[in-house]
Design a protein around this motif. Structure first.
Motif, PDB file in Angstrom:
ATOM      1  N   VAL A 151       2.336   8.238 -14.968  1.00  0.00           N
ATOM      2  CA  VAL A 151       1.845   9.492 -14.400  1.00  0.00           C
ATOM      3  C   VAL A 151       3.052  10.247 -13.859  1.00  0.00           C
ATOM      4  O   VAL A 151       3.791   9.743 -13.011  1.00  0.00           O
ATOM      5  CB  VAL A 151       0.801   9.247 -13.298  1.00  0.00           C
ATOM      6  N   LYS A 152       3.239  11.435 -14.366  1.00  0.00           N
ATOM      7  CA  LYS A 152       4.428  12.240 -14.084  1.00  0.00           C
ATOM      8  C   LYS A 152       4.496  12.648 -12.611  1.00  0.00           C
ATOM      9  O   LYS A 152       3.480  12.887 -11.968  1.00  0.00           O
ATOM     10  CB  LYS A 152       4.394  13.493 -14.959  1.00  0.00           C
ATOM     11  N   GLY A 153       5.735  12.760 -12.108  1.00  0.00           N
ATOM     12  CA  GLY A 153       5.945  13.284 -10.763  1.00  0.00           C
ATOM     13  C   GLY A 153       6.333  12.211  -9.776  1.00  0.00           C
ATOM     14  O   GLY A 153       6.681  11.086 -10.141  1.00  0.00           O
ATOM     15  N   GLN A 154       6.289  12.577  -8.514  1.00  0.00           N
ATOM     16  CA  GLN A 154       6.627  11.669  -7.434  1.00  0.00           C
ATOM     17  C   GLN A 154       5.585  11.778  -6.335  1.00  0.00           C
ATOM     18  O   GLN A 154       5.068  12.855  -6.056  1.00  0.00           O
ATOM     19  CB  GLN A 154       8.004  12.006  -6.849  1.00  0.00           C
ATOM     20  N   ASP A 197      -8.174  15.904 -14.674  1.00  0.00           N
ATOM     21  CA  ASP A 197      -9.361  15.095 -14.379  1.00  0.00           C
ATOM     22  C   ASP A 197      -9.059  13.604 -14.500  1.00  0.00           C
ATOM     23  O   ASP A 197      -9.512  12.794 -13.688  1.00  0.00           O
ATOM     24  CB  ASP A 197     -10.496  15.450 -15.338  1.00  0.00           C
ATOM     25  N   LEU A 198      -8.303  13.257 -15.522  1.00  0.00           N
ATOM     26  CA  LEU A 198      -8.020  11.851 -15.793  1.00  0.00           C
ATOM     27  C   LEU A 198      -7.209  11.211 -14.673  1.00  0.00           C
ATOM     28  O   LEU A 198      -7.383  10.032 -14.348  1.00  0.00           O
ATOM     29  CB  LEU A 198      -7.269  11.729 -17.122  1.00  0.00           C
ATOM     30  N   THR A 199      -6.327  11.983 -14.053  1.00  0.00           N
ATOM     31  CA  THR A 199      -5.391  11.433 -13.066  1.00  0.00           C
ATOM     32  C   THR A 199      -5.774  11.732 -11.622  1.00  0.00           C
ATOM     33  O   THR A 199      -4.995  11.448 -10.714  1.00  0.00           O
ATOM     34  CB  THR A 199      -3.980  11.993 -13.317  1.00  0.00           C
ATOM     35  N   LYS A 200      -6.958  12.281 -11.377  1.00  0.00           N
ATOM     36  CA  LYS A 200      -7.254  12.742 -10.014  1.00  0.00           C
ATOM     37  C   LYS A 200      -7.323  11.612  -8.993  1.00  0.00           C
ATOM     38  O   LYS A 200      -7.217  11.862  -7.790  1.00  0.00           O
ATOM     39  CB  LYS A 200      -8.530  13.573  -9.982  1.00  0.00           C
ATOM     40  N   TYR A 201      -7.485  10.363  -9.443  1.00  0.00           N
ATOM     41  CA  TYR A 201      -7.465   9.235  -8.511  1.00  0.00           C
ATOM     42  C   TYR A 201      -6.227   8.360  -8.724  1.00  0.00           C
ATOM     43  O   TYR A 201      -6.208   7.200  -8.322  1.00  0.00           O
ATOM     44  CB  TYR A 201      -8.734   8.395  -8.667  1.00  0.00           C
ATOM     45  N   MET A 202      -5.194   8.917  -9.353  1.00  0.00           N
ATOM     46  CA  MET A 202      -3.967   8.168  -9.622  1.00  0.00           C
ATOM     47  C   MET A 202      -2.802   8.773  -8.850  1.00  0.00           C
ATOM     48  O   MET A 202      -2.724   9.988  -8.693  1.00  0.00           O
ATOM     49  CB  MET A 202      -3.645   8.193 -11.121  1.00  0.00           C
ATOM     50  N   MET A 203      -1.887   7.933  -8.386  1.00  0.00           N
ATOM     51  CA  MET A 203      -0.703   8.435  -7.704  1.00  0.00           C
ATOM     52  C   MET A 203       0.404   8.694  -8.719  1.00  0.00           C
ATOM     53  O   MET A 203       0.570   7.955  -9.699  1.00  0.00           O
ATOM     54  CB  MET A 203      -0.219   7.454  -6.636  1.00  0.00           C
ATOM     55  N   ALA A 204       1.144   9.762  -8.497  1.00  0.00           N
ATOM     56  CA  ALA A 204       2.248  10.114  -9.383  1.00  0.00           C
ATOM     57  C   ALA A 204       3.416   9.157  -9.181  1.00  0.00           C
ATOM     58  O   ALA A 204       3.580   8.557  -8.122  1.00  0.00           O
ATOM     59  CB  ALA A 204       2.691  11.549  -9.112  1.00  0.00           C
ATOM     60  N   GLY A 205       4.220   9.019 -10.240  1.00  0.00           N
ATOM     61  CA  GLY A 205       5.428   8.216 -10.146  1.00  0.00           C
ATOM     62  C   GLY A 205       5.249   6.759 -10.493  1.00  0.00           C
ATOM     63  O   GLY A 205       6.164   5.959 -10.302  1.00  0.00           O
ATOM     64  N   ALA A 206       4.070   6.381 -11.010  1.00  0.00           N
ATOM     65  CA  ALA A 206       3.802   4.986 -11.360  1.00  0.00           C
ATOM     66  C   ALA A 206       3.141   4.916 -12.730  1.00  0.00           C
ATOM     67  O   ALA A 206       2.552   5.886 -13.209  1.00  0.00           O
ATOM     68  CB  ALA A 206       2.902   4.338 -10.314  1.00  0.00           C
ATOM     69  N   VAL A 207       3.238   3.748 -13.354  1.00  0.00           N
ATOM     70  CA  VAL A 207       2.562   3.488 -14.626  1.00  0.00           C
ATOM     71  C   VAL A 207       1.166   2.960 -14.309  1.00  0.00           C
ATOM     72  O   VAL A 207       1.015   2.002 -13.545  1.00  0.00           O
ATOM     73  CB  VAL A 207       3.341   2.465 -15.468  1.00  0.00           C
ATOM     74  N   TRP A 208       0.153   3.576 -14.916  1.00  0.00           N
ATOM     75  CA  TRP A 208      -1.232   3.231 -14.587  1.00  0.00           C
ATOM     76  C   TRP A 208      -1.952   2.575 -15.759  1.00  0.00           C
ATOM     77  O   TRP A 208      -1.803   2.992 -16.911  1.00  0.00           O
ATOM     78  CB  TRP A 208      -2.005   4.483 -14.178  1.00  0.00           C
ATOM     79  N   ASP A 209      -2.751   1.567 -15.437  1.00  0.00           N
ATOM     80  CA  ASP A 209      -3.709   1.027 -16.387  1.00  0.00           C
ATOM     81  C   ASP A 209      -4.888   2.001 -16.407  1.00  0.00           C
ATOM     82  O   ASP A 209      -5.613   2.146 -15.432  1.00  0.00           O
ATOM     83  CB  ASP A 209      -4.149  -0.383 -16.000  1.00  0.00           C
ATOM     84  N   THR A 210      -5.033   2.686 -17.533  1.00  0.00           N
ATOM     85  CA  THR A 210      -5.993   3.785 -17.676  1.00  0.00           C
ATOM     86  C   THR A 210      -7.148   3.314 -18.552  1.00  0.00           C
ATOM     87  O   THR A 210      -6.942   2.898 -19.697  1.00  0.00           O
ATOM     88  CB  THR A 210      -5.297   5.006 -18.292  1.00  0.00           C
ATOM     89  N   PHE A 229       6.439  -0.139   4.819  1.00  0.00           N
ATOM     90  CA  PHE A 229       5.887   1.152   5.238  1.00  0.00           C
ATOM     91  C   PHE A 229       6.474   2.341   4.491  1.00  0.00           C
ATOM     92  O   PHE A 229       6.222   3.483   4.849  1.00  0.00           O
ATOM     93  CB  PHE A 229       6.068   1.323   6.750  1.00  0.00           C
ATOM     94  N   ASN A 230       7.263   2.091   3.468  1.00  0.00           N
ATOM     95  CA  ASN A 230       7.758   3.201   2.632  1.00  0.00           C
ATOM     96  C   ASN A 230       8.105   2.686   1.240  1.00  0.00           C
ATOM     97  O   ASN A 230       9.212   2.864   0.750  1.00  0.00           O
ATOM     98  CB  ASN A 230       8.967   3.888   3.280  1.00  0.00           C
ATOM     99  N   ALA A 231       7.122   2.072   0.589  1.00  0.00           N
ATOM    100  CA  ALA A 231       7.351   1.493  -0.733  1.00  0.00           C
ATOM    101  C   ALA A 231       7.634   2.578  -1.766  1.00  0.00           C
ATOM    102  O   ALA A 231       7.066   3.672  -1.726  1.00  0.00           O
ATOM    103  CB  ALA A 231       6.144   0.671  -1.159  1.00  0.00           C
ATOM    104  N   GLN A 232       8.514   2.268  -2.704  1.00  0.00           N
ATOM    105  CA  GLN A 232       8.842   3.196  -3.780  1.00  0.00           C
ATOM    106  C   GLN A 232       7.644   3.357  -4.716  1.00  0.00           C
ATOM    107  O   GLN A 232       6.868   2.423  -4.930  1.00  0.00           O
ATOM    108  CB  GLN A 232      10.035   2.670  -4.574  1.00  0.00           C
ATOM    109  N   ASP A 233       7.530   4.539  -5.310  1.00  0.00           N
ATOM    110  CA  ASP A 233       6.425   4.807  -6.230  1.00  0.00           C
ATOM    111  C   ASP A 233       6.332   3.761  -7.337  1.00  0.00           C
ATOM    112  O   ASP A 233       5.240   3.328  -7.721  1.00  0.00           O
ATOM    113  CB  ASP A 233       6.590   6.189  -6.874  1.00  0.00           C
ATOM    114  N   ASP A 272       0.849  -1.185   0.000  1.00  0.00           N
ATOM    115  CA  ASP A 272       0.000   0.000   0.000  1.00  0.00           C
ATOM    116  C   ASP A 272       0.888   1.240   0.000  1.00  0.00           C
ATOM    117  O   ASP A 272       1.865   1.300   0.753  1.00  0.00           O
ATOM    118  CB  ASP A 272      -0.863  -0.045   1.270  1.00  0.00           C
ATOM    119  N   PRO A 273       0.584   2.251  -0.813  1.00  0.00           N
ATOM    120  CA  PRO A 273       1.410   3.465  -0.814  1.00  0.00           C
ATOM    121  C   PRO A 273       1.513   4.125   0.555  1.00  0.00           C
ATOM    122  O   PRO A 273       2.486   4.832   0.836  1.00  0.00           O
ATOM    123  CB  PRO A 273       0.686   4.390  -1.800  1.00  0.00           C
ATOM    124  N   ASN A 274       0.516   3.896   1.416  1.00  0.00           N
ATOM    125  CA  ASN A 274       0.508   4.511   2.737  1.00  0.00           C
ATOM    126  C   ASN A 274       1.059   3.604   3.830  1.00  0.00           C
ATOM    127  O   ASN A 274       1.063   3.969   4.996  1.00  0.00           O
ATOM    128  CB  ASN A 274      -0.925   4.906   3.112  1.00  0.00           C
TER     129      ASN A 274
END
Length: 645
Positions: free
Chosen positions: A628-631, A596-609, A417-421, A126-128
């Protein structure tokens, strides 16, 4: 009459009177009514958050009421958001004197023991960070799962050095040779450090017996042995009710708990000084938690299946029953696949409110059949929502297939507890990916649900026969060589996984043959600029004929929380007809806002869109992958984990 209040899309009925009031009473009455509405709205909001956060289910079948004569434990693990479930085998180990264990950065450091057992580990990545969701089967044959039971009376409890959370389950897995020893380990840790979560019920089982320990924050708990002739079901409220604290063989009560409960008025023994009627759930948790729809509904569904009776009063749901028939692995699967009557009431995804045992956020489901030989414990595991996914049989201690994970167990432990993006990128090669893809399509294409369930039943029925044959073969081999037996069982694990993957891939190709292409190298979650997604026409689809008003794009159902509905996703900004791939067919290029497209996506990972749409009244969906760009670099903290995972 009743006035309807809506909080986070969950309707709540609040009682309020309306009629002819004396003028001098009106101001006070209206103020009281507004306060009542506000209280209802707050309660609804809390309930809505809870629905999204806590929704695991556990079933325990005692060995004398089990169709196989072995204890059966079934569990649905529910956590919303971008979560993966890698599977590992962690080997036994020896440890240096003075070694200390650190799990959550905010929790107590715990001394390690000289030797630890090997164990099978189903991780909730989990990212968190995830303190309360991992499942285990250790080399001694001890199975461990849990259910959150939050919403307690006494939240202000003393902890030592931050208390303990994840350590309870992990240390039971590393150290316990029996279910009872696991309970003793938990009790010792709770007495030393205190539990930092609000509450949880842990289920532990071995070949001989199953136990549950219901833990309230701090050092408040009750442990109870599940009797051999009992069936237990638990959602996400404390279910252990009346216990006989004088029955020390089957019940253990935390020191001072009964005395405190008498002092605060939550327990009055029928006979002073005789504590054979102590009701744990009344003493530690308010009735609102038992009455919350997401608990009440699942209790009603499960107990109706088990007893044949419709129980609707939350205070009348039993902790356990002695059934009038024997229950099988298939019965437990069926309980974990139950849905509320209103399933499919939203025009978007099939699972909406999540009031059944099978929910929007059920990302893993497993049924364990215990065995006198730990190596022969069978796990029937669904790698996505169980109503849309087959339960694949396997032997946890014979080690999972190589692609059941995408890092080493050492890396997985370090990143709990601190997985990479990048860990949360789409992994086409990951063992569970075909099942997740399959479930995501079925979640939108409802019309394909029932034929697919027929396919799943055929698979599962066939596997039961295959499993019986390999079980007998490996039992015979065990008399000669343990390693030979484990090799046979491991090959079975790999073979059945491949068969299951092939079956769902073929079904997916049949029900979702259409393709999309995201026409961008990456998505910028901070950008208002549009990104184009091409829906490709093919021999079965004229992409230009879709219903443009019923078209959305965004993440899959598996990567969102329950409160997100399809209408929350990105809506088209523009349409363009053109042949994108040069096949002579006119495709449809649809523009969406990147934000809008990415509002439920975390940055720094490849997403199935995903693109979701209609054509000629038929639902179709397809996905492409894009970074998805960023970290994000989410760091663990109690305040920011999103919920009590």
């Amino acid at each position: 009459m009743f006035y309807r209040v809506r909080a986070n899309n969950f309707p709540v009925r609040c009682a309020g009177r309306r009629g002819d009031f004396h003028f001098q009473m009106r101001e006070n009455s209206e103020m009281t009514f507004r306060k009542s509405l506000l209280a209802c709205a707050i309660s609804a909001a809390v309930a809505a958050i809870s629905v999204n956060a806590f929704a695991c289910s556990t079933v325990i079948v005692g060995k004398s009421v089990s169709a196989t004569g072995h204890i059966i434990v079934g569990h649905n693990e529910d956590n919303g958001g971008r979560i993966f479930n890698p599977q590992y085998y962690v080997p036994p180990a020896k440890h240096k004197a003075g070694e200390m264990i650190t799990y959550e950065p905010t929790a107590a450091k715990i001394p390690q023991v000289p030797e630890t057992l090997g164990f099978y580990w189903s991780q909730t990545l989990d990212p968190n960070g995830s303190s309360f969701s991992d499942g285990f089967v250790n080399d001694a044959g001890v199975v461990i799962v849990s259910n959150a039971c939050t919403g307690i009376y006494d939240n202000d409890q003393k902890l030592k050095d931050g208390g303990i959370g994840y350590g309870i389950r992990r240390l039971m897995a590393e150290r316990a040779h029996t279910a009872k020893e696991a309970i003793d380990i938990a009790i010792k840790l709770l007495g030393e450090y205190g539990y930092f979560s609000e509450g949880r019920t842990y289920t532990v089982a071995d070949k001989n017996e199953a136990w549950q320990i219901a833990i309230h924050k701090g050092n408040t708990w009750v442990a109870r042995r599940v009797q051999d002739n009992e069936i237990v079901y638990i959602p996400n409220n404390f279910m252990i009710g009346k216990v006989d604290a004088t029955d020390t063989k089957n019940v253990i009560v935390a020191p001072g708990l009964i005395e405190r409960s008498i002092q605060n008025g939550r327990y009055k023994p029928a006979k002073a000084g005789v504590y054979n009627d102590f009701n744990y759930r009344l003493a530690v948790q308010p009735p609102e938690r038992r009455a919350a729809e997401y608990n009440r509904s699942r209790n009603e569904l499960a107990w109706n299946y088990i007893t044949g009776k419709k129980i609707t009063d939350p205070e009348q749901f039993p902790y356990s029953v002695t059934p009038d028939r024997k229950f099988s692995v298939d019965d437990v699967k069926a309980i974990l696949r139950l849905h509320e009557p209103t399933i499919g009431d939203d025009p978007g995804w099939y699972h909406h409110n999540g009031f059944g045992t099978c929910r929007p956020t059920s990302h893993e489901s497993v049924v364990f059949e215990l065995d006198p030989d730990p190596e022969f414990i069978t796990a029937f595991r669904a790698y996505a929502r169980p109503c849309e996914t087959p339960y694949v049989p396997g032997y946890p201690l014979a080690k999972p297939a190589a692609n059941a994970n995408f890092m080493t167990w050492q890396e997985a432990t370090a990143e709990q507890f601190n997985a990479q993006d990048k860990r949360f990128s789409y992994h086409a090669e990951f063992a569970s990916t075909p099942f997740i893809n399959h479930a995501n399509v079925l979640e939108y294409q409802w019309g394909d649900q029932m034929p697919t369930r027929d396919m799943i039943k055929t698979l599962e029925d066939g596997w039961m026969g295959d499993r019986a044959a390999v079980h007998a073969q490996a039992k015979a081999a065990m008399k000669v060589s343990k390693q030979k037996a484990l090799d046979i069982l491991h090959n079975f694990n790999v073979q059945k996984m491949q068969e299951a993957q092939g079956a769902v891939d073929r079904n997916l190709a049949s029900i979702a043959p259409h393709k999309i292409v995201v026409l961008a190298k990456e998505l910028d979650p901070k950008s208002d600029a549009n990104v184009k997604i091409a829906l490709l026409s093919d021999t079965l689809l004229d992409a230009t004929t879709i219903d443009k008003d019923k078209t959305f794009a965004g993440p899959s159902r598996a990567s969102t929380v329950a409160a997100v509905v399809m209408s929350n996703l990105a809506k088209p900004k523009a349409f363009e007809k053109k042949d994108v791939n040069g096949d002579g067919k006119t495709d449809l290029v649809i523009s969406f806002s990147q934000k809008d497209l990415t509002k439920y996506m975390m940055a720094g990972a490849v997403w199935d869109t995903y693109l979701y749409t209609y054509t000629s009244g038929k639902r179709i969906c397809a996905f492409d992958t894009v970074p998805v760009k960023g970290q994000t670099n989410k760091k663990y903290s109690n305040a920011e984990r999103g919920h009590d995972r």
